[in-house]
Scaffold this motif. Sequence first.
Motif, PDB file in Angstrom:
ATOM      1  N   GLU A   1       0.861  -1.197   0.049  1.00 23.21           N
ATOM      2  CA  GLU A   1       0.027   0.010  -0.017  1.00 23.21           C
ATOM      3  C   GLU A   1       0.910   1.125  -0.172  1.00 23.21           C
ATOM      4  N   ASN A   2       2.087   1.040   0.668  1.00 22.85           N
ATOM      5  CA  ASN A   2       2.597   2.246   0.683  1.00 22.85           C
ATOM      6  C   ASN A   2       3.650   2.541  -0.699  1.00 22.85           C
ATOM      7  N   CYS A   3       4.466   1.656  -1.236  1.00 18.50           N
ATOM      8  CA  CYS A   3       4.763   2.158  -2.516  1.00 18.50           C
ATOM      9  C   CYS A   3       4.202   1.714  -3.815  1.00 18.50           C
ATOM     10  N   THR A   4       3.323   0.766  -3.611  1.00 14.49           N
ATOM     11  CA  THR A   4       2.125   0.492  -4.648  1.00 14.49           C
ATOM     12  C   THR A   4       2.989  -0.869  -5.469  1.00 14.49           C
ATOM     13  N   ARG A   5       4.000  -1.377  -5.258  1.00 11.92           N
ATOM     14  CA  ARG A   5       4.677  -2.334  -6.013  1.00 11.92           C
ATOM     15  C   ARG A   5       3.737  -3.755  -5.825  1.00 11.92           C
ATOM     16  N   VAL A   6       3.710  -4.342  -6.875  1.00 15.30           N
ATOM     17  CA  VAL A   6       2.871  -5.468  -6.932  1.00 15.30           C
ATOM     18  C   VAL A   6       3.889  -6.670  -6.343  1.00 15.30           C
ATOM     19  N   LEU A   7       3.342  -7.627  -5.435  1.00 14.64           N
ATOM     20  CA  LEU A   7       4.264  -8.511  -4.793  1.00 14.64           C
ATOM     21  C   LEU A   7       3.593  -9.750  -4.852  1.00 14.64           C
ATOM     22  N   ASP A   8       4.320 -10.911  -4.405  1.00 16.16           N
ATOM     23  CA  ASP A   8       3.851 -12.104  -4.161  1.00 16.16           C
ATOM     24  C   ASP A   8       4.070 -12.282  -2.683  1.00 16.16           C
ATOM     25  N   PRO A   9       3.248 -13.182  -2.097  1.00 20.87           N
ATOM     26  CA  PRO A   9       3.316 -13.333  -0.549  1.00 20.87           C
ATOM     27  C   PRO A   9       4.783 -13.920  -0.021  1.00 20.87           C
ATOM     28  N   THR A  10       5.305 -14.648  -1.092  1.00 21.95           N
ATOM     29  CA  THR A  10       6.788 -15.131  -0.498  1.00 21.95           C
ATOM     30  C   THR A  10       7.658 -13.917  -0.630  1.00 21.95           C
ATOM     31  N   ASP A  11       7.376 -12.976  -0.949  1.00 22.29           N
ATOM     32  CA  ASP A  11       8.462 -11.725  -1.267  1.00 22.29           C
ATOM     33  C   ASP A  11       8.569 -10.962   0.135  1.00 22.29           C
ATOM     34  N   LEU A  12       7.482 -11.152   1.002  1.00 22.04           N
ATOM     35  CA  LEU A  12       7.450 -10.602   2.290  1.00 22.04           C
ATOM     36  C   LEU A  12       8.393 -10.918   3.273  1.00 22.04           C
ATOM     37  N   ILE A  13       8.803 -10.046   3.975  1.00 21.85           N
ATOM     38  CA  ILE A  13       9.866 -10.338   5.183  1.00 21.85           C
ATOM     39  C   ILE A  13       9.025 -10.499   6.218  1.00 21.85           C
ATOM     40  N   GLU A  14       9.358 -11.485   7.177  1.00 19.75           N
ATOM     41  CA  GLU A  14       8.562 -11.736   8.362  1.00 19.75           C
ATOM     42  C   GLU A  14       7.170 -11.838   8.186  1.00 19.75           C
ATOM     43  N   PRO A  15       6.528 -12.667   7.254  1.00 23.30           N
ATOM     44  CA  PRO A  15       5.322 -12.778   6.946  1.00 23.30           C
ATOM     45  C   PRO A  15       4.314 -13.467   8.064  1.00 23.30           C
ATOM     46  N   ARG A  16       3.376 -12.980   8.280  1.00 25.45           N
ATOM     47  CA  ARG A  16       2.198 -13.378   9.067  1.00 25.45           C
ATOM     48  C   ARG A  16       0.895 -13.483   8.769  1.00 25.45           C
ATOM     49  N   SER A  17       0.027 -14.280   9.285  1.00 23.53           N
ATOM     50  CA  SER A  17      -1.479 -14.447   8.788  1.00 23.53           C
ATOM     51  C   SER A  17      -2.133 -12.968   9.379  1.00 23.53           C
ATOM     52  N   ALA A  18      -3.010 -12.517   8.363  1.00 25.24           N
ATOM     53  CA  ALA A  18      -3.816 -11.518   8.575  1.00 25.24           C
ATOM     54  C   ALA A  18      -5.124 -12.052   9.388  1.00 25.24           C
ATOM     55  N   ILE A  19      -5.296 -13.342   9.460  1.00 21.41           N
ATOM     56  CA  ILE A  19      -6.405 -13.797  10.296  1.00 21.41           C
ATOM     57  C   ILE A  19      -6.354 -14.047  11.920  1.00 21.41           C
ATOM     58  N   SER A  20      -5.043 -14.581  11.958  1.00 27.20           N
ATOM     59  CA  SER A  20      -4.933 -15.004  13.420  1.00 27.20           C
ATOM     60  C   SER A  20      -3.397 -14.167  14.104  1.00 27.20           C
ATOM     61  N   GLY A  21      -2.755 -13.536  13.016  1.00 31.12           N
ATOM     62  CA  GLY A  21      -1.390 -13.009  13.251  1.00 31.12           C
ATOM     63  C   GLY A  21      -0.394 -13.938  13.411  1.00 31.12           C
ATOM     64  N   SER A  22      -0.608 -15.137  13.343  1.00 31.27           N
ATOM     65  CA  SER A  22       0.446 -16.315  13.464  1.00 31.27           C
ATOM     66  C   SER A  22       1.342 -16.177  12.395  1.00 31.27           C
ATOM     67  N   SER A  23       2.872 -16.419  12.953  1.00 30.02           N
ATOM     68  CA  SER A  23       3.986 -16.471  11.825  1.00 30.02           C
ATOM     69  C   SER A  23       4.097 -18.083  11.706  1.00 30.02           C
ATOM     70  N   ASP A  24       3.289 -18.830  12.334  1.00 31.15           N
ATOM     71  CA  ASP A  24       3.359 -20.280  11.893  1.00 31.15           C
ATOM     72  C   ASP A  24       2.877 -20.718  10.632  1.00 31.15           C
ATOM     73  N   LEU A  25       3.857 -20.447   9.633  1.00 33.04           N
ATOM     74  CA  LEU A  25       3.417 -20.549   8.338  1.00 33.04           C
ATOM     75  C   LEU A  25       4.390 -21.588   7.682  1.00 33.04           C
ATOM     76  N   GLU A  26       3.701 -22.406   6.721  1.00 35.50           N
ATOM     77  CA  GLU A  26       4.761 -23.072   5.921  1.00 35.50           C
ATOM     78  C   GLU A  26       4.202 -23.109   4.371  1.00 35.50           C
ATOM     79  N   ILE A  27       5.076 -23.512   3.387  1.00 35.62           N
ATOM     80  CA  ILE A  27       4.627 -23.693   1.956  1.00 35.62           C
ATOM     81  C   ILE A  27       4.485 -25.057   1.731  1.00 35.62           C
ATOM     82  N   ARG A  28       3.272 -25.109   1.233  1.00 31.92           N
ATOM     83  CA  ARG A  28       2.589 -26.359   0.613  1.00 31.92           C
ATOM     84  C   ARG A  28       2.449 -26.401  -0.685  1.00 31.92           C
ATOM     85  N   GLU A  29       2.120 -27.416  -1.528  1.00 30.97           N
ATOM     86  CA  GLU A  29       1.776 -27.443  -2.880  1.00 30.97           C
ATOM     87  C   GLU A  29       0.253 -27.360  -3.097  1.00 30.97           C
ATOM     88  N   THR A  30      -0.317 -26.565  -4.083  1.00 28.93           N
ATOM     89  CA  THR A  30      -1.632 -26.712  -4.602  1.00 28.93           C
ATOM     90  C   THR A  30      -1.962 -26.423  -5.825  1.00 28.93           C
TER      91      THR A  30
END
Length: 577
Positions: A157-186
Amino acid sequence: MTRQLITSALPYINGIKHLGNMVGSMLPADVHARYLRQRGRDVLYICATDEHGTPAELAAKEAGLPVDEFCARQHEAQKAIYEGFHLAFDYFGRSSSAQNVEITQTIARELQKNGFIEERPIRQVYSNTDGRFLPDRYIEGTCPHCGYDKARGDQCENCTRVLDPTDLIEPRSAISGSSDLEIRETRHLFLLQSKLAAEVESWLDAQSADWPALASSIARKWLAEGLHDRSITRDLDWGVPVPADTWPDLAAEGKVFYVWFDAPIEYIGATKEWADAAPAGEFRDWKSWWYEADDSVRYTQFMAKDNVPFHTIMFPATLLATRDAWKKVDYVKAFSWLTYYGGKFSTSQKRGIFTDAALDLLPADYWRYFLIANAPESDDTSFTWELFSSGVNKDLADNLGNFVNRVLSFSRKRFGDTVPAGRESGAPEARLGEQIARLLAEYEGHMDTLQFRKAAAALRALWSAGNSYLEEKAPWTEIKSDQEGAALTLRTAMNLIHLYAVVSEPLIPATTKAMRAAFALPADSPAAQLRWVSADQARALDFIPAGTAFAVPPVLFAKITDDDLESYRARFGANAP
């Protein structure tokens, strides 16, 4: 005559919009639509609430409502506010409509048939805490480009650059705030934009020569960076479902289309909603506005700069890939940001002045005029209460409102409640008529080219010309020795009021309605039916016949006092965050 199709960027459903949203799309589109209608053009102005995607689900969750009920309520709330701002949509639809579902799925099938959609395995963020895959906007973190710590997984929202979720530093869930995230295949569907890059560039070359630099430069930047294949499905409970007849496995998994795939298609969907809502006995041909319409329709889009890439690249690519004759945009009017004391307005962070609060403070025309007169057309514009009060007091209260009040009040006091006749017009009136015709031509030129700040300045100059004429003729002095001359001056000024009421309507429609209603004109009279003013009519200034009854309207614009200003600052703050 070419028909005029106008759309403004769809406001998100996740809350009441702020003034930056208003000036960046819907309001200038409304001004343009009103102006073209007054000039006799066939206009269709379409907008809708954008109801799919993560913002809707998150906002519904916060409100404790099912997402469909939340969207229905918010649609009505937003619609009421836009009516309060006098936005004259021909139709204000919903991207969750059955019409949009049908058209989005039809277009997706066409893209699949033509080889522009591919199903691919991807590795996606999965939240162990939430027990689900997280769509892009369900992931927050720090932007790798600018360091903003509340960037979303699809765009910063700040610089308007289009991102992928994996680009983010220290990502967290917007639902729970949890950083217990992993990458799975779908698996997801991808729009093969890379195969369309040459066609999009060719289309842009042919189309964008007269676009504002802001719009064309953003589109060119996206092209220069290369068009990448883009995922167009998401794991959400709310959205346009992937059709089971084409992708049965993905449909069984509950995949829906990405909001930025179906939202632009809603311009078409809302047009079909408009057609389907026609009164009994009236036929509306929605498809003629969108299909095989290149020679019969001029299509203009209004949007803020963050929406430009999707409307100038992704949506045209989608329509090109159908291999059908869908109408694509002819002109993109893009806007920079309206800031609040130099800081960004923000819906998500509730920073700035929101449209409902604005209408609680002052009538819509105060805001309409100020926002258009200060529209962020090429650079960001900073809203301040000091600038706002200065514009309202000088332009609306003193320049226009005071002119109307003192002309009608003085004439009623000295000549009664009918328009005085006076003698024939003389040299001052001839000079005034030429000046008004010239200024009107300037105003029209800026309105025709969608230069809104310049158009507002030309309108101010028209108002100022009346005050200068009044000061030159000074009827309050003239009447002492020349009653016929004073009557002519006031009659001319009253004709100016009528002219102002006609040509100011695109910006301040409620006020101009009151100005026109001041004169008791028969409904079938030429003046009452006047939609616009020609150059010859401007020179003649002879709309209102002598003897016409009139009334002095209530004060058109109240001045903003120092006490008002202090209360506004206290309520909303007066510094950048």
